[in-house]
Scaffold this motif. Structure first.
Motif, short mmCIF file in Angstrom:
data_model
loop_
_atom_site.label_atom_id
_atom_site.label_comp_id
_atom_site.label_asym_id
_atom_site.label_seq_id
_atom_site.Cartn_x
_atom_site.Cartn_y
_atom_site.Cartn_z
N ALA A 117 0.83 -1.20 0.00
CA ALA A 117 0.00 0.00 0.00
C ALA A 117 0.87 1.25 0.00
O ALA A 117 0.57 2.23 -0.72
CB ALA A 117 -0.93 -0.01 1.21
N LEU A 118 1.95 1.24 0.77
CA LEU A 118 2.86 2.38 0.81
C LEU A 118 3.58 2.58 -0.51
O LEU A 118 3.84 3.71 -0.94
CB LEU A 118 3.87 2.20 1.94
CG LEU A 118 3.47 2.73 3.32
CD1 LEU A 118 4.55 2.39 4.34
CD2 LEU A 118 3.21 4.22 3.28
N ASP A 119 3.96 1.48 -1.15
CA ASP A 119 4.61 1.59 -2.47
C ASP A 119 3.69 2.29 -3.47
O ASP A 119 4.15 3.10 -4.28
CB ASP A 119 4.99 0.20 -2.99
CG ASP A 119 6.12 -0.43 -2.21
OD1 ASP A 119 6.85 0.31 -1.51
OD2 ASP A 119 6.28 -1.66 -2.29
N LEU A 120 2.41 1.96 -3.39
CA LEU A 120 1.44 2.55 -4.32
C LEU A 120 1.07 3.98 -3.93
O LEU A 120 0.77 4.80 -4.80
CB LEU A 120 0.18 1.69 -4.38
CG LEU A 120 0.36 0.30 -5.00
CD1 LEU A 120 -0.88 -0.56 -4.77
CD2 LEU A 120 0.67 0.41 -6.49
N ASP A 121 1.09 4.26 -2.63
CA ASP A 121 0.72 5.59 -2.15
C ASP A 121 1.62 5.97 -0.97
O ASP A 121 1.28 5.72 0.18
CB ASP A 121 -0.75 5.61 -1.73
CG ASP A 121 -1.20 7.00 -1.27
OD1 ASP A 121 -0.40 7.96 -1.38
OD2 ASP A 121 -2.35 7.13 -0.81
N PRO A 122 2.79 6.57 -1.25
CA PRO A 122 3.73 6.92 -0.18
C PRO A 122 3.16 7.91 0.84
O PRO A 122 3.72 8.05 1.92
CB PRO A 122 4.91 7.55 -0.95
CG PRO A 122 4.81 6.99 -2.33
CD PRO A 122 3.33 6.85 -2.59
N SER A 123 2.07 8.57 0.51
CA SER A 123 1.48 9.54 1.45
C SER A 123 0.58 8.87 2.48
O SER A 123 0.05 9.55 3.36
CB SER A 123 0.67 10.59 0.68
OG SER A 123 -0.50 10.00 0.10
N LEU A 124 0.42 7.56 2.40
CA LEU A 124 -0.47 6.84 3.31
C LEU A 124 0.25 6.64 4.66
O LEU A 124 0.73 5.57 5.00
CB LEU A 124 -0.87 5.50 2.71
CG LEU A 124 -2.01 4.72 3.38
CD1 LEU A 124 -3.26 5.56 3.50
CD2 LEU A 124 -2.28 3.43 2.62
N GLY A 125 0.30 7.73 5.43
CA GLY A 125 1.03 7.71 6.70
C GLY A 125 0.48 6.72 7.71
O GLY A 125 1.23 6.16 8.51
N ALA A 126 -0.83 6.45 7.67
CA ALA A 126 -1.42 5.52 8.63
C ALA A 126 -0.85 4.12 8.46
O ALA A 126 -0.65 3.40 9.44
CB ALA A 126 -2.93 5.50 8.47
N ALA A 127 -0.57 3.72 7.22
CA ALA A 127 0.02 2.41 6.97
C ALA A 127 1.43 2.34 7.56
O ALA A 127 1.83 1.35 8.18
CB ALA A 127 0.05 2.11 5.48
N ARG A 128 2.19 3.42 7.38
CA ARG A 128 3.55 3.45 7.94
C ARG A 128 3.51 3.38 9.46
O ARG A 128 4.31 2.68 10.08
CB ARG A 128 4.27 4.71 7.47
CG ARG A 128 5.72 4.81 7.95
CD ARG A 128 6.42 6.02 7.37
NE ARG A 128 6.62 5.90 5.93
CZ ARG A 128 5.90 6.53 5.00
NH1 ARG A 128 4.91 7.34 5.38
NH2 ARG A 128 6.15 6.37 3.72
#
Length: 278
Positions: A117-128
């Protein structure tokens, strides 16, 4: 947070951490809570279905969220897997499937989906954040059970996720101390102090680790009682010498850097006045 570093380090060769299931359960419960509930406030907004995704994708996504909320994990898993099949380039399907798999206890699979998910959307801070908390939770669990090499691996993954964070650096240092790798502990704490100079506790811990490395006895810390020619384990009355015996009844005490000189000071509250030692 891990307890007093001095106490941990000074006894690390004499005692081991209890390996009890009762220690294990709260850590796992908190990890599942993070996966299932703790990220709710960070829930990404579903994109406009007209512009971003098909009606089938949006329908499966909403069904998956509803099933996840009701803890029907297998069914939620199938809905998010369907989202991925319908749009392999959409981060939302991987993000939610990763959450489901963490709650199911499939940690490696869940982490892999969150990374996708982060690879597809680096702005997805909740996943990080969820990846980080998962590694930290597993590391604390391993540390409490005395599995120090496993704890080091989990905290290394946490550092790879957040290389400057307080918790990954601090926990890595604690693990290094238990592994009797004082050099690594000093390196982690030095990085932590540089990044978080306002945290007095880190500076104090760094001083103690340096004492272990350069001035300690076989167990790491110098034996101050033995140096004074007294038997180890005996307390010595020093309150009058230090000027903290000004009361007929103590109420409370606190250690802090009151004068901002980098060393811990002692304040004792009692009657009739406050005692202060720096």
């Amino acid at each position: 947070m891990t307890g007093n570093l001095l106490g941990v380090a000074s006894t690390r060769k004499q005692v081991s951490i209890p390996k009890l299931r009762s220690v294990r359960l709260p850590v796992r419960a908190s990890l599942l809570a993070v996966a299932f509930l703790g990220i709710g406030a960070c829930e990404p907004t579903l994109p406009d279905p007209v512009n971003e995704h098909s009606a089938d994708f949006n329908s499966a996504y909403r069904r998956g969220l509803d099933l996840l909320e009701r803890y029907r994990l297998r069914e939620a898993q199938r809905e998010f897997e369907r989202c991925i099949l319908l749009d392999p380039q959409a981060s939302q399907g991987y993000w939610q499937l990763g959450r489901v798999q963490l709650v199911q206890g499939r940690i490696a699979d869940g982490i892999a989906r969150l990374h996708k998910a982060l690879d597809l959307d680096p702005s997805l801070g909740a996943a990080r954040e969820l990846i980080l908390e998962t590694y930290l939770g597993r590391g604390r669990e391993a540390l409490e059970e005395g599995h120090y090499d496993e704890a080091r691996e989990h905290f290394a993954n946490a550092l790879a996720t957040d290389s400057t964070g307080y918790e990954p650096l601090y926990q890595s240092a604690i693990t290094a101390i238990w592994r009797q790798d004082d050099g690594a502990a000093e390196a982690f704490l030095t990085r932590a102090v540089a990044r978080h100079p306002e945290v007095l506790e880190l500076r104090w811990h760094l001083q103690q680790v340096r004492a272990m490395s350069h001035q300690g006895d076989a167990d790491g810390f110098p034996d101050h009682i033995a140096r004074r020619g007294r038997l180890p384990g005996h307390f010595v009355e020093v309150a009058a010498t230090l000027g903290v015996d000004k009361m007929d009844g103590g109420r409370s005490s606190a250690w802090a850097d009151f004068d901002d000189d980098g060393d811990l000071d002692l304040a004792v509250l009692g009657h009739p006045e406050l005692a202060y030692y720096r």
